[in-house]
Design an enzyme around this catalytic site. Structure first.
Site, PDB file in Angstrom:
ATOM      1  N   GLY A  70       0.811  -1.214   0.000  1.00 31.28           N
ATOM      2  CA  GLY A  70       0.000   0.000   0.000  1.00 31.28           C
ATOM      3  C   GLY A  70       0.839   1.256   0.000  1.00 31.28           C
ATOM      4  CB  VAL A  71       3.936   2.237   1.819  1.00 30.48           C
ATOM      5  CG1 VAL A  71       4.934   1.190   1.374  1.00 30.48           C
ATOM      6  CG2 VAL A  71       4.610   3.549   2.137  1.00 30.48           C
ATOM      7  CD  GLU A  75       7.068   7.696  -3.638  1.00 33.04           C
ATOM      8  OE1 GLU A  75       7.725   8.345  -4.477  1.00 33.04           O
ATOM      9  OE2 GLU A  75       6.858   8.115  -2.485  1.00 33.04           O
TER      10      GLU A  75
END
Length: 161
Positions: A70-71, A75
């Site tokens: 998810g990060v 991004e």
């Protein structure tokens, strides 16, 4: 916008291929997460990331059940927003200026992104104040929402050593 309803910036040729994207983003492999830009409007941008099993991050997230972290989806939304920031300011990254990820709010994940997916990234400028740009972002796969977020970026001068 000017009174003639034309944008106050010069739009690059579309679709924006990876060679041109690399002119707008300082990121490089394996952290460049925008493969193509397909549309730019007066306040928005659309592009995508093709998710391949060959991605380094999928080798360990998770073995036997690969999911794009998810990060990294967040991004990717920040990177597409950064491209729009540069385009709207008729600029490209330079040795003394860069857009940096300043924050994320209201982040929600709705669908897993897996190898073979095309992650469509949409970002729309909603506010610009004191050097902070705020965007409403949405990431979809096959028209289904995978993630949403409010992304903030800021243009900074880089320090030379």
């Amino acid at each position: 916008m000017t009174e003639s309803n034309t944008p106050a910036f010069t739009k690059p040729e579309l679709p924006m291929q990876i060679q041109t994207i690399r002119e707008y983003l300082p990121h490089r492999y394996p952290f460049l997460l925008v493969d193509r830009v397909t549309d730019i409007t007066d306040s928005g941008i659309v592009g995508y990331k093709n998710v391949s099993m060959n991605e380094e991050f999928l080798q360990g997230h998770f073995p036997g059940f690969p999911i794009m972290p998810g990060v990294l989806i967040v991004e990717a939304m920040a990177q597409i927003s950064g491209i729009l920031g540069f385009v709207m300011n008729n600029q490209k990254p330079s040795s003394d200026k860069i857009f940096l990820f300043a924050g994320a709010e209201r982040v929600r994940f709705k669908k897993q992104v897996v190898p073979g997916d095309q992650l469509v990234l949409k970002s729309e400028l909603v506010m610009q104040k004191r050097g902070i740009y705020k965007y409403n972002c949405i990431a979809t796969v096959d028209g289904i929402v995978a993630a949403t977020a409010e992304i903030m970026i800021t243009q900074q001068k880089t320090e030379q050593a």
